[in-house]
Write an enzyme that holds these catalytic residues in place. Structure first.
Site, short mmCIF file in Angstrom:
data_model
loop_
_atom_site.label_atom_id
_atom_site.label_comp_id
_atom_site.label_asym_id
_atom_site.label_seq_id
_atom_site.Cartn_x
_atom_site.Cartn_y
_atom_site.Cartn_z
N SER A 593 0.84 -1.20 0.00
CA SER A 593 0.00 0.00 0.00
C SER A 593 0.88 1.25 0.00
O SER A 593 1.65 1.46 -0.93
CB SER A 593 -0.97 -0.04 1.18
N ASP A 668 -9.18 -4.50 -6.08
CA ASP A 668 -8.78 -3.57 -5.03
C ASP A 668 -9.63 -2.30 -5.15
O ASP A 668 -9.41 -1.48 -6.04
CB ASP A 668 -7.29 -3.24 -5.18
N HIS A 700 -7.59 -5.26 -1.62
CA HIS A 700 -6.34 -4.64 -1.17
C HIS A 700 -5.52 -5.58 -0.28
O HIS A 700 -4.30 -5.46 -0.20
CB HIS A 700 -6.68 -3.35 -0.40
#
Length: 723
Positions: A593, A668, A700
């Site tokens: 991320s 995602d 995600h």
């Protein structure tokens, strides 16, 4: 006899040697071999000095909500058991009404986004032992009215009230429509970045419901193909405001339960604003509303008259960077309130009277309060958690509301958190450190003294001790520029300071985050231990912009996300590379991320320092990310184009020299796979070679089935081949 003794001794020594050399495997990590025990759905009661826990009986395959006594920890009774009610096969969560005579039980939950879900709900009357399914619909966020005879809930973007006495359903709103109007439930970006779903609240006497309406008609749509099992993909389309794009228009409304009439509240002359929190005060006539400007550097706390709709700003917070939204606002019986703020440079607790006049700054010092637990009206004591004992640690404290008589209640260095009994006589302390697995103990709230151990994980510690692993070593790394950064390192168990080892760095680095913290292992930590067993040194450094070291340290990255953070990781790698036992030519970096945004940037901009990088689900340009998060730190791309573009890895691909693995899930909804696709195209056009992996229909977190095992196998092989 001597020969037998010698043979036995040889056997024992050999056995110990084998045990000592046991290796961690990925199959063990992702198979749950090191899973710890906890207290599931721990719920402190409000009216009695008791707590409940959700238990599962493997023999009968049934779920129980069990009631325990805080003072003795003895089980008092089982309030509910699924084996006695065939309508419910499993319990996902549960809540009590105010009188704690009814339980709202959730089952068959289906996730929507990170926090939101729909579920089937039942009401259980404890005394009557009667269960009621008040609706066949899969609904969201059902909440008892204060008197417990009504339930407010959301279904398909509209709000409803169900009367348990008359069995009558009242529809509060009718204009709810997917991707247009949402009533009482947050939109995607509020849920993700303001971290709440339920955007409605009952007042103290159950006569009114305040709610937020989201008009997202003009918000741009994002679509994802879901491949599933059919011949044709299905498109998932939802509203997602990227940085600088149109947000949902929000409005505040109050519904009168008796008259069935909603009133829209005029909050004043705001343009393009947020309502990140609403909460009725202790006074049933007064609603508190937090309103923020789009830059999020001004927060106004309004008190709204629930009858007339008139509003008054009682408190205003301003900051040169941004104001954090928290759930710490707490109204006392006299409608004075507790508030936390960073206005003196650190996050501290403040007490205001009911008009918004400051009565007292309760906590002070060069450290952050990290959690507010509650106020004991009888003794005038506030309970909280802070990092006063070091920014990587957490401790539980008590302090009088006048700011005097502060006492540290937790005794062990590491991470302590508390759940207090209703009368504040006891608290359940959850403790762990990098060397101590989580334990749950009953403690005295006046002295902090431990009364009894509830749950320990000695078995996990004993099991891990059989493996050839080293614990984290915490230290402060000082860069050549003089920045002091928290860090940890894991070395091979058979570490030899005369040898050189490759270095694998891990980080997240996002604003206010922390990876260098003194708590027990997560799954990644076991992976790092496994890599150390295979001859790597693993290190983690929290650079500037990370949290719990004061506002100035956290907010110095404002309008330049990625600039100082990347600089610090590169500088940290240079410092570590000068250690005699680290091979400076073999340094890699990994992140997920925000961490993937960082690892990409470090490999590109630190091409002479890093040999390889792995980026999982990375933001590759802040122009592709959502409005609330990105603009909080960067303002809009229209206002700050250079801040967006100068620090985005997609604009530095031409500098790539090392080995790069790029990973993303196609489903995602948070950091869209668009980020990776755009990066791939940029790398291709720069004629750069790289490796990448795409995970169909994974969000995600990239998990499900053997997905994590396969992903971590891929990353492990990449590290072994390229570092």
């Amino acid at each position: 006899m001597k020969k037998i003794t010698f043979a036995l001794l040889l056997f024992v020594v050999s056995s110990v040697s084998v045990v000592a050399q046991q290796k961690i495997t990925l199959e063990e990590i992702w198979g749950g071999a090191f899973r710890t025990k906890g207290m599931d759905e721990l719920n402190a009661m409000k009216n009695t000095n008791q707590y409940t826990v959700l238990n599962f009986d493997r023999a009968s395959k049934s779920f129980q909500i069990d009631l325990y006594d805080f003072a003795t920890l003895e089980k008092i009774s089982t309030l509910f058991d699924t084996k006695n009610h065939s309508e419910i096969k499993s319990i996902d969560s549960y809540t009590f009404d105010k009188s704690e005579t009814k339980i709202l039980i959730a089952t068959n939950s289906n996730s929507i986004f990170r926090h939101s879900f729909t579920a089937n709900y039942f009401v259980y009357d404890i005394a009557a032992k009667k269960i009621t399914k008040f609706t066949d619909k899969a609904i969201q966020e059902p909440t008892f009215s204060p008197e417990g005879n009504k339930i407010g809930y959301a279904f398909e973007n509209n709000l409803f009230v169900y009367d348990l006495t008359s069995n009558k359903e009242t529809q509060i709103t009718t204009d709810g429509n997917k991707n247009h109007i949402i009533n009482g439930i947050t939109d995607w970006v509020y849920e993700e970045e303001f971290a709440f779903v339920k955007a409605f609240d009952w007042n103290a006497d159950g006569t009114k419901i305040a709610y937020i309406k989201f008009d997202e008609t003009e918000v741009p749509e994002f679509s994802m193909d879901m491949y599933n099992q059919g011949l044709y993909p299905i498109q998932s389309v939802f509203k997602y405001p990227k940085a600088g794009e149109k947000n949902a228009n929000v409005s505040l409304h109050i519904f009168d339960v008796k008259t069935n009439v909603s009133q829209q509240i005029n909050l004043g002359n705001y343009q393009d604003f947020y309502i990140p929190r609403i909460e009725w005060t202790s006074d049933a006539k007064t609603l508190s509303v937090q309103v923020m400007n789009r830059h999020q550097n001004n927060l106004d706390l309004h008190f709204v008259d629930g009858t007339t709709g008139t509003t008054k700003i009682v408190l205003s917070e301003k900051d040169n960077a941004y104001v954090d939204v928290t759930d710490n606002l707490t109204f006392l019986k006299d409608n004075s309130f507790i508030w936390t703020s960073e206005k003196d440079g650190f996050n501290h607790i403040y007490h205001y009277d009911k008009t918004g006049k400051l009565k007292k700054q309760i906590t002070k010092g060069p450290w952050d309060v990290t959690n507010y637990y509650g106020f004991d009206e009888k003794t005038g004591t506030i309970y909280y958690q802070s990092v006063e004992n070091g920014s990587i640690n957490r401790d539980v404290y008590a302090i009088k509301i006048d700011g005097k008589s502060k006492m540290r209640l937790s005794s062990k260095t590491g991470t302590n958190s508390a759940t207090f009994s209703p009368n504040f006589q006891f608290f359940i302390n959850t403790y762990s450190s990098a060397s101590s697995a989580p334990s749950y103990t009953l403690n005295n709230s006046k002295t902090g003294a431990m009364v009894k151990t509830i749950v320990s994980n000695d078995a996990v510690e004993t099991k891990l001790a059989k493996y050839e692993v080293s614990s984290k070593e915490f230290f402060v790394l000082t860069t050549e520029k003089g920045h002091q950064l928290n860090a940890w390192m894991i070395k091979p168990k058979n570490f030899d300071a005369t040898k050189e080892y490759p270095l694998f760095m891990y980080q997240y680095s996002g604003p206010g985050s922390q990876q260098v913290n003194n708590d027990w292992n997560g799954t990644d930590d076991y992976w790092f231990m496994m890599l150390a067993q295979q001859g790597y040194i693993v290190a983690c450094v929290d650079g500037r912009g990370t949290g719990f070291k004061g506002a100035a340290f956290k907010k110095c990255t404002q309008k330049e996300l990625g600039k100082f953070e990347v600089e610090d990781q590169i500088d940290a790698a240079k410092v570590l590379g000068k250690y005699n036992y680290i091979d400076a030519s073999r340094i890699g970096i990994f992140g997920w991320s925000y961490g993937g945004f960082m690892s990409s940037n470090c490999l590109f901009q630190g091409a002479d320092v890093f040999k390889m990088a792995i980026a999982v689900a990375p933001v590759t340009s802040w122009r592709y990310y959502d409005s609330i998060y990105t603009e909080r730190y960067m303002q809009t791309p229209q206002e700050n184009a250079s801040g967006y573009d100068n620090n985005s890895p997609i604009n530095h691909v031409s500098k790539l020299k090392g080995n790069f693995l790029l990973v993303h899930g196609t489903a995602d909804d948070n950091v869209h796979v668009q980020n990776t696709m755009k990066m791939v195209e940029a790398l291709v056009q720069a004629n750069k070679q790289f490796d990448w992996a795409i995970y169909p229909d994974k969000n995600h977190g990239i998990y499900g089935g053997k997905t994590r095992l396969q992903l971590y196998t891929k990353m492990t092989n990449f590290i072994k081949e390229k570092l």
